[in-house]
Each structure stands twice: as C-alpha cells, then as structure tokens.
Design a protein around this motif. Structure first.
Motif, PDB file in Angstrom:
ATOM      1  N   UNK A 250       0.826  -1.213   0.000  1.00  0.00           N
ATOM      2  CA  UNK A 250       0.000   0.000   0.000  1.00  0.00           C
ATOM      3  C   UNK A 250       0.859   1.262   0.000  1.00  0.00           C
ATOM      4  N   UNK A 251       1.948   1.253   0.781  1.00  0.00           N
ATOM      5  CA  UNK A 251       2.827   2.418   0.846  1.00  0.00           C
ATOM      6  C   UNK A 251       3.507   2.691  -0.488  1.00  0.00           C
ATOM      7  N   UNK A 252       3.781   1.629  -1.233  1.00  0.00           N
ATOM      8  CA  UNK A 252       4.432   1.784  -2.537  1.00  0.00           C
ATOM      9  C   UNK A 252       3.441   2.170  -3.628  1.00  0.00           C
ATOM     10  N   UNK A 253       2.155   2.214  -3.297  1.00  0.00           N
ATOM     11  CA  UNK A 253       1.142   2.581  -4.280  1.00  0.00           C
ATOM     12  C   UNK A 253       0.885   1.505  -5.313  1.00  0.00           C
ATOM     13  N   UNK A 254       1.153   0.235  -4.957  1.00  0.00           N
ATOM     14  CA  UNK A 254       0.972  -0.877  -5.893  1.00  0.00           C
ATOM     15  C   UNK A 254      -0.439  -1.432  -5.777  1.00  0.00           C
ATOM     16  N   UNK A 255      -0.949  -2.077  -6.837  1.00  0.00           N
ATOM     17  CA  UNK A 255      -2.282  -2.682  -6.776  1.00  0.00           C
ATOM     18  C   UNK A 255      -2.351  -3.765  -5.704  1.00  0.00           C
ATOM     19  N   UNK A 256      -3.539  -3.994  -5.165  1.00  0.00           N
ATOM     20  CA  UNK A 256      -3.732  -5.018  -4.145  1.00  0.00           C
ATOM     21  C   UNK A 256      -3.420  -6.405  -4.683  1.00  0.00           C
ATOM     22  N   UNK A 257      -3.533  -6.607  -6.012  1.00  0.00           N
ATOM     23  CA  UNK A 257      -3.257  -7.907  -6.621  1.00  0.00           C
ATOM     24  C   UNK A 257      -1.811  -8.347  -6.395  1.00  0.00           C
ATOM     25  N   UNK A 258      -0.923  -7.393  -6.124  1.00  0.00           N
ATOM     26  CA  UNK A 258       0.482  -7.731  -5.893  1.00  0.00           C
ATOM     27  C   UNK A 258       0.621  -8.626  -4.662  1.00  0.00           C
ATOM     28  N   UNK A 259      -0.277  -8.467  -3.690  1.00  0.00           N
ATOM     29  CA  UNK A 259      -0.233  -9.333  -2.504  1.00  0.00           C
ATOM     30  C   UNK A 259      -0.424 -10.783  -2.904  1.00  0.00           C
ATOM     31  N   UNK A 260      -1.371 -11.036  -3.819  1.00  0.00           N
ATOM     32  CA  UNK A 260      -1.579 -12.394  -4.316  1.00  0.00           C
ATOM     33  C   UNK A 260      -0.367 -12.934  -5.034  1.00  0.00           C
ATOM     34  N   UNK A 261       0.309 -12.075  -5.793  1.00  0.00           N
ATOM     35  CA  UNK A 261       1.524 -12.498  -6.508  1.00  0.00           C
ATOM     36  C   UNK A 261       2.613 -12.886  -5.509  1.00  0.00           C
ATOM     37  N   UNK A 262       2.767 -12.084  -4.459  1.00  0.00           N
ATOM     38  CA  UNK A 262       3.790 -12.367  -3.449  1.00  0.00           C
ATOM     39  C   UNK A 262       3.502 -13.690  -2.749  1.00  0.00           C
ATOM     40  N   UNK A 263       2.223 -13.932  -2.418  1.00  0.00           N
ATOM     41  CA  UNK A 263       1.862 -15.193  -1.770  1.00  0.00           C
ATOM     42  C   UNK A 263       2.190 -16.374  -2.682  1.00  0.00           C
ATOM     43  N   UNK A 264       1.832 -16.260  -3.961  1.00  0.00           N
ATOM     44  CA  UNK A 264       2.093 -17.353  -4.901  1.00  0.00           C
ATOM     45  C   UNK A 264       3.591 -17.586  -5.081  1.00  0.00           C
TER      46      UNK A 264
END
Length: 367
Positions: A250-264
């Motif tokens: 969130x602080x980096x202004x990235x889409x929330x979908x990036x969280x899913x990418x990190x988990x995967x």
C-alpha cells in the motif's frame, strides 16, 4: 540409532530449522511485530521453505514418480489455501479478489516460470529438453479447463453483477474442480502412470537414479513428519509477516493484486527449487509434473476450499479475471500447447515462457 547418528540428526539444519520456525510462530502469533522481529520471522520462513523442499524430496524419492510429484504439489496447495483463507478472514472486502489473484498468479508462475526455467536448464544440459507429450499434454488440458471454469466464466455469467459466481454456480465450479483433480490424480498414478515417467533423449523410459538409493521407510516417515512441521511453520510465519507485506504494498502505491503475486511466489518456491533440481538431473518430465501438478492442485483444491469457506467468510468473492489477464491466460495456453506437443523443447521455448511470466509480473505492478 547410534549416539553419533542421533547427534548428527539433531544438528542437521533440515531438522533444526522447521522446529525453530515453529517456535517463531508460537512467539509471533497474534502480535504486532517490530521491524527486527519481522526480519527474524521472515528468515525462519525462508529456512522452513527450504527445509520443506528437502523433506518433500526425501519422501518423493521413497515413493517414486509420479507419486513423488504429488507430495510437494499437495503440500504447496495446503499452504496456499491456508494463507488465502486466513488473510480473507482478517481482511474484509479489500481481500475479495485475493483468491483469484493468488490462484491466477500460481497458474502463471507454474505454467510459465517453472516450466520455462526447467526447459532452459534441460536444454542447456542436452541442447534439447525431452519429455512425454502424452502426460504433459493431458496435464495442460486439465489446467486450461480448470482455469477457464473457475477464473474466466465468472466474468461472463449474469446471475450476479460483477465477476462473481452465484451460490449454485460456485458450487458447480467447486465440485467440477475437485472431480477433475481426482480424475487427473487417478490417471497420473494408476491408469496411465507411464505417461508421467521421465524419458531419455531417445524418448524411451529413463533409467533409475544411480547416485542415491531410496531412503528407508523410517527416514521417509521422519521426513514426512518434518515436512508437516515445516508447512505449518510456513503458513503461520507467512501470516505473521503478511501485515507488513500489505502495508509495504500500500505504501508503494501498488495494486492489491500484488499481494496475491507475493503469496504465490512464496508458496511456489519449494516447487520451483525441486523442479530445477529435477531438470539438472535430466528429469524434465518430473519438472513438468511438478509445474502442471501444482497448477492443477492450486485450482482443483483451492476453489473448493474457498467455496466452502465462503459460507462463513463475509464479503463478496471475486473470481473472474479482467481482460489483460484473460489475454495472458489464453496466450499461455496456446504457447504451452505448442511447447508440449512435440515432446522436445529448446532454449527458445523456455525463453518464451519466461518472457510471458515477466509480462505478467510487470503488468501486475503496472496494470
């Protein structure tokens, strides 16, 4: 077990690290961790992932192929499902698309990243990576069907507004996914087992591993127990550091979908390392079994689990992909089919899959 053997066992990092990671989970569970504690838990998490790879490979070596590939695929999916459900339970509406984002990321990472790296490693060793097109083609067809039923159709159904399934549609998708996964496992391990065994450069069945004898049943059971401990530690430690990851995204202004990418990326690290090791041993078919098996398990087990969890999870469940991701999925299926059909691949095919993964990761950050 002799005293020297027992001492060696107790000091082995693959034994110590899962236990330490589990202890870190106990002390960090439910607490708001400071920065240095997050770093320590993340270090334990990485060690637990590597230990899980080792113990899964021990069990896989004991049971042989293609059963061995299933061990790690199912183990990784357990991690994925646990992370998705726990994060959705805590995140509310902002995690409505987390299941979709994580499952699709897993499909792209396995079908492009793991496959691409494995083909590159195999082709670098022998100029041409050789595998069985019957087994790999069947696995790819299963991935494509599961992905379309679970991730594409919700965008076009009209029972509910937005990329959502109705309750009946979600139930059908869950049952169909579970049935296809069970059918694939039956075909892979029983009826057409030979389609999923490694082949040599001439296309015939590859010989057995000569560098190591299979572990004893006792060693395999010990590794299975430590694998379970490592998986519990991975899930718990990942949940402990996930708030920090979400705040950073969130602080980096990235889409929330990036969280899913990190988990995967996190949960598929063991699968990636195991696949690369198999490719280095001229077992590219084993690498493909791991890749496509993980993709099938990711959809075939995650969607039913999320459908069941949606009974008590509040908020919507967004499963339908957007236009960009549907294009990437269609391109992945077409390119994968052209790669698999000949049963042989060069550096070019591996490079194409890596570029597709890079395009997905770039567009996830900059849609």
């Amino acid at each position: 077990m002799s005293t020297a053997t027992r001492r060696s066992f107790l000091t082995d990092w693959t034994v110590v690290v899962p236990v330490v990671a589990l202890v870190a989970l106990v002390f960090s569970w439910g607490r708001d961790l400071p920065g240095f504690a997050v770093a320590l838990v993340a270090l334990c998490l990485a060690g637990a992932v590597l230990a899980a790879v080792h113990h899964a490979e021990v069990v896989a070596h004991r049971v042989g192929e293609p059963f061995g590939s299933l061990v790690l695929a199912v183990a990784v999916t357990v991690i994925e499902v646990a992370l998705i459900v726990t994060l959705m339970a805590d995140g509310g509406d902002k995690t409505a698309s987390l299941a979709r984002d994580t499952v699709f990321a897993a499909v792209m990472i396995t079908c492009n990243g793991i496959v691409g790296v494995s083909l590159l490693v195999g082709a670098l060793r022998n100029r041409v990576a050789v595998f069985n097109p019957e087994g790999s083609g069947a696995a790819l067809a299963t991935v494509a069907t599961l992905a379309t039923l679970s991730l594409v159709l919700p965008t076009f159904t009209t029972s509910k507004p937005g990329p959502e399934f109705s309750t009946a549609q979600l139930t059908f998708a869950a049952v169909a996914s579970l049935a296809l996964y069970g059918l694939f496992v039956a075909v892979q391990t029983v009826r057409h087992r030979s389609y999923f065994l490694p082949v040599d450069t001439g296309g015939g069945a590859a010989g057995g591993e000569e560098h190591a004898d299979p572990p004893t049943a006792r060693a395999a059971f010990v590794s299975l127990a430590l694998l379970l401990i490592a998986l519990v530690a991975v899930v718990g430690d990942a949940k402990a550091v996930s708030p920090t990851i979400e705040r950073a995204v969130a602080a980096a202004g990235l889409p929330q979908a990036v969280v899913g990418v990190i988990i995967a990326l996190l949960v598929l690290l063991p699968e990636t390392l195991a696949a690369v090791r198999a490719a280095r041993r001229d077992r590219v078919q084993t690498s493909l079994n791991l890749a496509y098996g993980s993709a099938i398990a990711s959809i075939g087990l995650t969607i039913p689990a999320i459908a069941l969890a949606s009974i008590w999870l509040s908020g919507p469940l967004l499963l339908g992909l957007g236009p960009i991701h549907m294009v990437l999925l269609a391109l992945t299926v077409v390119v994968s089919a052209l790669t698999i059909v000949p049963g042989r691949a060069t550096l070019l095919q591996g490079g194409v899959h890596i570029v597709l993964l890079a395009a997905y990761l770039f567009l996830a950050v900059s849609p």
